[in-house]
Write an enzyme that holds these catalytic residues in place. Structure first.
Site, PDB file in Angstrom:
ATOM      1  N   GLU A 175      86.415  43.528  49.841  1.00 38.88           N
ATOM      2  CA  GLU A 175      85.440  44.241  49.531  1.00 38.88           C
ATOM      3  C   GLU A 175      85.405  45.208  49.866  1.00 38.88           C
ATOM      4  O   GLU A 175      83.925  46.210  48.795  1.00 38.88           O
ATOM      5  CB  GLU A 175      84.426  42.710  50.596  1.00 38.88           C
ATOM      6  CG  GLU A 175      84.046  41.409  50.572  1.00 38.88           C
ATOM      7  CD  GLU A 175      85.411  40.278  50.336  1.00 38.88           C
ATOM      8  OE1 GLU A 175      86.345  41.148  51.335  1.00 38.88           O
ATOM      9  OE2 GLU A 175      85.808  39.482  49.919  1.00 38.88           O
ATOM     10  N   HIS A 209      79.999  31.511  57.369  1.00 35.12           N
ATOM     11  CA  HIS A 209      79.484  31.150  55.728  1.00 35.12           C
ATOM     12  C   HIS A 209      77.781  31.487  55.938  1.00 35.12           C
ATOM     13  O   HIS A 209      77.645  29.951  54.953  1.00 35.12           O
ATOM     14  CB  HIS A 209      79.860  30.276  55.260  1.00 35.12           C
ATOM     15  CG  HIS A 209      81.587  31.028  54.937  1.00 35.12           C
ATOM     16  ND1 HIS A 209      82.502  31.486  55.718  1.00 35.12           N
ATOM     17  CD2 HIS A 209      81.910  31.177  53.375  1.00 35.12           C
ATOM     18  CE1 HIS A 209      83.526  32.273  54.769  1.00 35.12           C
ATOM     19  NE2 HIS A 209      82.925  31.373  53.966  1.00 35.12           N
TER      20      HIS A 209
HETATM   21  C1  LIG Z   1      86.562  38.554  53.361  1.00 31.65           C
HETATM   22  C2  LIG Z   1      86.627  37.336  53.073  1.00 31.65           C
HETATM   23  N1  LIG Z   1      86.164  37.324  51.316  1.00 31.65           N
HETATM   24  C3  LIG Z   1      85.680  35.853  50.110  1.00 31.65           C
HETATM   25  C4  LIG Z   1      85.830  35.164  50.844  1.00 31.65           C
HETATM   26  C5  LIG Z   1      85.752  33.353  50.405  1.00 31.65           C
HETATM   27  N2  LIG Z   1      87.303  32.865  50.201  1.00 31.65           N
HETATM   28  C6  LIG Z   1      87.724  32.222  51.217  1.00 31.65           C
HETATM   29  S1  LIG Z   1      89.268  31.043  50.817  1.00 31.65           S
HETATM   30  C7  LIG Z   1      88.871  32.546  49.585  1.00 31.65           C
HETATM   31  C8  LIG Z   1      90.665  32.178  48.985  1.00 31.65           C
HETATM   32  C9  LIG Z   1      91.863  33.303  49.947  1.00 31.65           C
HETATM   33  O1  LIG Z   1      92.871  32.858  49.114  1.00 31.65           O
HETATM   34  P1  LIG Z   1      94.144  32.947  49.919  1.00 31.65           P
HETATM   35  O2  LIG Z   1      93.997  33.644  50.717  1.00 31.65           O
HETATM   36  O3  LIG Z   1      95.827  33.032  49.337  1.00 31.65           O
HETATM   37  O4  LIG Z   1      94.420  31.153  50.229  1.00 31.65           O
HETATM   38  P2  LIG Z   1      94.458  30.287  50.341  1.00 31.65           P
HETATM   39  O5  LIG Z   1      93.072  29.620  49.643  1.00 31.65           O
HETATM   40  O6  LIG Z   1      95.244  29.696  48.389  1.00 31.65           O
HETATM   41  O7  LIG Z   1      95.814  29.229  51.227  1.00 31.65           O
HETATM   42  C10 LIG Z   1      88.430  32.813  49.221  1.00 31.65           C
HETATM   43  C11 LIG Z   1      88.600  34.169  48.526  1.00 31.65           C
HETATM   44  C12 LIG Z   1      85.954  34.580  52.062  1.00 31.65           C
HETATM   45  N3  LIG Z   1      86.743  33.321  53.503  1.00 31.65           N
HETATM   46  N4  LIG Z   1      86.646  35.888  53.409  1.00 31.65           N
END
Ligand SMILES: Cc1ncc(C[n+]2csc(CCOP(=O)(O)OP(=O)(O)O)c2C)c(N)n1
Ligand SMILES: Cc1ncc(C[n+]2csc(CCOP(=O)(O)OP(=O)(O)O)c2C)c(N)n1
Ligand SMILES: [Mg+2]
Ligand SMILES: [Mg+2]
Lengths: 337, 331, 331, 337
Positions: free
Chosen positions: D71, D140
């Site tokens: 971000e 959230h």
């Molecule tokens: C700072 C932030 N940006 C965006 C999100 C929305 N979001 C929640 S999970 C996620 C993907 C996370 O991917 P990863 O770190 O690979 O974990 P996974 O879900 O694959 O286990 C996103 C973009 C968030 N929760 N926090």
């Protein structure tokens, strides 16, 4: 027990704001080995404002940590250290840099205790600065205490005197919740009486800096000095101002503010944050609602102009509230009878 | 930079109880199945991110940890929480927003914390717990204990700048922090290949942090690599980084059912059929004669009963009193 | 990862006008001397961060750029601004908060911008202009021009996570952005050695970005390395990283006079006497017969008159009208 | 020209909030090739809320960019792209993540135009979400529009209907200043009439969503729906509420708010941000001051409770303002004659 003269001690010294803050932190570090300081240039340099000079010599680099320029990182580390038995005092050099750490402060520090159902806690103190007219321009002159005051779970301290600064800092460090402590960088050299004996000031208690019957001036941080200056001038003209200092925006001593305004029937709020959507709006709304049936005039608000702080001295000086401006507002308010 | 750390006593010792590890992985699998079921039956409020398919990482890592070691977790944290020793019944209660839950219902799936077992909490901010885990490492160093702090992160967290800020400080100050990156190939609906430049391991190595990649579907390999990292950190060697390749069987969250636009059924099938951490562990246990089919089936039935009971407990448990809304704001 | 990029035509071409480069470096030196003098005579409001000693980086880098290329600068940005073509008189006016200044007096030393020459502005937030420069690179790519964007940062900015976020995207999307890190050994009052784990170059390489280290006191070496990086980026090769070792002669800011607690007089003397970019350039120019002592002394006198006049202009210039305080808040 | 029925067109369709926003962005992208979208999962996924579905198919991945989870990085890039000829629409998936980008938003985007003396400008639109009761817990569910409303140089939009959302989004994208556009994630499926013909709604114009003579309900974003619901109930009881929607907190249409309250002599402010130090405080202070001599009762404020948003539905539902709570407040206010 909140004003110097009511202190049960007869030994006093004059200290600057900076000395009072340093003394508070040093005393707490001696008292509790879990207290440590972390931030940029806090050790040998003692911060650019020299507020922490001498600490590293007494407590060593294990308890006074110089960090890389990584505000989000070391603020987050402060949260984690606080959750695991330490009492970090995190130094954010300029309040303007809060923009970098609001996730750590608002999403982590402020919410951990609540989200864990009270199992985890974050006894963290974040020291930072506020205040303009240092000719530091738009990114080093903001007073952003409104941001953190809006987030449940954070306590917010705005000391206006060396006496308050020391007593409130000690309480902040001992508090089991995250506390954001704002120091007006223009006031570090301001002197004031501080008792030799140890004392603390509870968070959430407003203080009447000057009693008066005609109008209540609710002022925060360095604006208390502006209010006292205006009150002095106005006294010559027969207008008795009561200057009330909330000292903490969270918890806010609503009753004290409302009680004063009910007595004086008039109020002006003065805070150095930007006027719109600032701390002044909350203070004004609180007394306008709580003292509605007693008010003889609308509650006025003075704050920094709603413009980025300009560099040029001739412009910057126009952006912050002054004693003259405040006095004029009060006169206009009191004419309205 | 030294990628492979010297194998520690911990790893060359008797080694862990693999049946217990298997039991934990199966517990996580059955737990997540029930979360999905609760969601589909509209009995669970909100969403949840299931870790089915990634059990090998959570269990392999936590098997190398002590009770008093810390972990921080992610939005996909049920597995980490269970592997660190949490009870399914109190977790289900939390997921359903009940008073008996680990957080009294105030946290939910994305914020379960279990400080009694060193779990400092899941986090709904990607990368949000990196500072917390590294700060726990600083606390450990200041207190002079021999604990370690583990920060579970997803591959998506490689995009968050704070990771590099804390790795830098952990390396400078030799903090006992182990960054465990669960690389399940996707961040939400976007493939990691589109969001990660260069090689993930290089990012840790660049900060002077020993980094290793391991097959996250092989619980024993994960344990081995983790035990090595733990020995390194406990011994004052500073931080370590573990990259575990794994896969999530379900969608990003329970509601993510149409996944065709970002990954294929074939890919999902391949992982489930050929790379399942529980199947691989079972085959090994049987081959090693540590367990036979019958005993493992008995175990499965036992766990099924246990987890069904846990769900029943949670469903029957009362919601928090309304006055709880205003408590725990300040400590 | 390829550290050394192939030398481009730009560099193998006729090459730059070294006398002009020398003139620019001297202009910066004389400019900063006057800023310090204005501060000491209490004629300048606030503080300023002088770049004396680092002229070789600013000039070497900008000599390899076109007028329409972008730069973003730092709190120590006077040199970058002058090297990109700004006029001293309007800069002094800005430093004194006068209406004639580049920002009408609203920005001051830490926010001078000169968009006419692609200078998108100095920045008072360490690392604050990294996103801006990388976004300018994205804009260039979207508009399909062959400009490049240069982000000047100090070694202290290696601590800011946003650097790694934007390097990742610049690398993924092959953006024409060149990160120029001025490593002057200190961030404020703290030595870089205490704040940087591992090798800075590795941090760029880890994101798949070609990175080179160069002697920042040798303006020709800086130009050569930069010309190579520019050719790489202009040609669609994506980002590059340049680490320039240099030194600031004065304190962190004009008021930082007692520096004994963080660096020695000897160290300062060494750099001034043996590593001065202007002296080194002059010796080379004379050895190459490109200029003789007399002509260079003449040049020095000419520039001295020019800069003294610029100061006079700024001192005499009027302050902005009060009503300017409320303009330019919204575009 | 600001309410659907006054539109000079007779062609209308029903659109959801999400469709209206998507249509506005798509129209502006067709109209101006410098407009592009950047954020997490905005392309093929069309955002987790599917607000942008279809955009990447029409405009391609060069103008609809999926980013890493960075971000601060991509918001800063939005600022730089905006300074150099582009009109980025930056997507911050959840408003809670503003904590990560406040430096880019408040120190960079908001100040560049002013600090450069007007030479540089930042035509940037930041889309983000707000709103609780989605059972998404504390990180959230926040409504943090107070943070950005406090920073001079930023415009802040809070649409409450599909009609307003489309017209205001088009104005936001065309605006040459940075605009933060808050979408209540609980309202994406809310339907409303939107003209087929193109239109824009200027930023800074309040809209009277329902006229009334007894009390003014100043409501923002989804709280407008809560206010309209309460107004309907109260109408049965003979209390005529005027529902006024500022639509933008910056610029704020002070005159419209004050004028309404002067007519009705009573006011309740309702906003979904935390009650203390929130947007509601400014709105309440503005009318309490501006309509002081007309007010028959104190200005009341409803906002989210000052607690982190809890996960448990039985608790979360207690934290947000409801039509019942608002109606009760209004009744109490109108008894006071
Ligand atoms: C700072 C932030 N940006 C965006 C999100 C929305 N979001 C929640 S999970 C996620 C993907 C996370 O991917 P990863 O770190 O690979 O974990 P996974 O879900 O694959 O286990 C996103 C973009 C968030 N929760 N926090
Ligand atoms: C985010 C942020 N943190 C801290 C500061 C205070 N500060 C100003 S300059 C500086 C040191 C910067 O060091 P470096 O990047 O090496 O640049 P140099 O001053 O050496 O040229 C610091 C810490 C700041 N301006 N911004
Ligand atoms: Mg992933
Ligand atoms: Mg430096």
């Amino acid at each position: 027990m909140s004003s110097p003269d009511s202190m049960a001690t007869d030994e006093w010294r004059e200290l600057t704001m900076a000395q009072a803050i340093r003394e508070a932190i040093a005393e707490e570090m001696r008292r509790d080995e879990s207290v440590f300081v972390i931030g940029e240039d806090v050790a040998e340099a003692g911060t650019p404002f020299k507020v922490l000079s001498g600490l590293v010599e007494e407590f060593g680099t294990d308890r006074v940590l110089d960090t890389p320029i990584s505000e989000p990182g070391f603020t987050g580390m402060g949260v984690g250290a606080a959750m695991t038995g330490r009492r970090p005092v995190v130094d954010i050099m300029f309040g303007d840099f809060l923009g970098l750490v609001m996730d750590q402060v608002a999403n982590q520090a402020a919410k951990v205790h609540y989200m864990s159902g009270g199992k985890l806690s974050v006894p963290l103190t974040i020291r930072t600065t506020m205040g303009a007219t240092r000719r530091s321009a738009a990114q080093h002159s903001q007073s952003l205490h409104a941001w953190v005051s809006h987030i449940p779970g954070l306590k917010v301290v705005l000391p206006s005197t060396p006496y308050d600064a020391k007593g409130l800092m000690k309480s902040a460090i001992r508090d089991n919740s995250p506390v954001v402590f704002f120091e007006d960088k223009m006031n570090y050299q301001q002197r004031g009486r501080v008792p030799v004996a140890e004392y603390t000031i509870p968070l959430g208690l407003a203080d009447i800096k000057r009693p008066g019957k005609d109008v209540t001036l609710i002022a925060t941080s360095s604006m208390v000095l502006v209010a006292l200056e205006a009150a002095e001038v106005l006294a010559q003209e027969g207008i008795e101002c009561e200057v009330v200092d909330p000292r903490t925006t969270v918890p806010l001593d609503r009753d004290a503010l409302i009680e004063s305004v009910r007595r004086t029937t008039r109020a002006v709020v003065i805070d150095e944050g930007h006027r719109s959507y600032g701390v002044g709006a909350e203070l004004a709304a609180v007394v306008a609602e709580g003292a509605f049936y007693y008010l003889d005039a609308p509650v006025r608000r003075l704050g920094a102009m709603d413009v980025p702080i300009p560099f040029s001295p001739v412009l910057e000086d126009l952006t912050v509230p002054t004693a003259e401006g405040l006095a004029a507002t009060v006169r206009e308010l009191c004419r309205r009878k | 930079m030294d990628e492979s750390l010297a194998p520690p006593d911990a790893a060359s010792g008797p080694g862990p109880n693999w049946l217990r590890a298997y039991r934990l992985m199966l517990t996580i699998r059955l737990f997540e199945d029930r979360v999905n079921d609760l969601y589909q039956r509209k009995l669970m409020p909100g969403l949840a991110h299931l870790s089915s398919g990634e059990e090998g990482v959570a269990v392999g890592v936590c098997t190398a940890l002590r009770d008093d070691d810390y972990i921080t977790s992610t939005h996909r944290g049920h597995g980490h929480c269970l592997a660190k020793g949490a009870s399914p019944d109190l977790m289900f209660a939390e997921l359903l927003g009940k008073a008996a839950g680990y957080c009294g219902g105030k946290g939910g799936s994305m914020h379960i914390a279990d400080q009694a077992r060193g779990n400092l909490g899941a986090n709904a901010i990607v990368g949000g717990s990196l500072g917390i885990a590294t700060g726990a490492g600083l606390s450990i160093k200041q207190r002079g204990t021999d604990q370690v702090a583990v920060s579970f992160i997803g591959d998506g967290a490689l995009g968050q700048g704070v990771l590099y800020e804390v790795m830098n400080m952990a390396s400078l100050w030799k903090l006992p922090v182990i960054y465990v990156c669960e690389n399940n190939l996707y961040g939400e609906y976007t493939p990691g290949a589109e969001t990660v430049a260069g090689k993930p391991l290089d990012r840790a190595l660049a900060f002077g942090i020993p980094a290793t990649e391991v097959d996250g579907q092989d619980v024993r390999a994960v344990y081995q690599a983790m035990a090595t990292a733990v020995a390194h950190s406990r011994g004052g060697g500073g931080p370590a980084f573990l990259l575990c390749s794994t896969y999530r069987y379900f969608g990003h969250h329970v509601g993510d059912v149409d996944r065709g636009y970002y990954r294929s059924r074939e890919e999902e099938q391949f992982w489930r059929e050929h790379r399942d951490p529980i199947t691989l562990a079972r085959e090994w246990l049987e081959a090693e004669g540590m367990a036979d089919r019958a005993s493992l089936e008995g175990l499965a039935e036992e766990l099924t009963r246990e987890l069904d009971a846990a769900v029943e407990f949670a469903l029957a448990a009362p919601f928090p009193d309304p006055d709880q809304v205003a408590t725990d704001v300040f400590a």
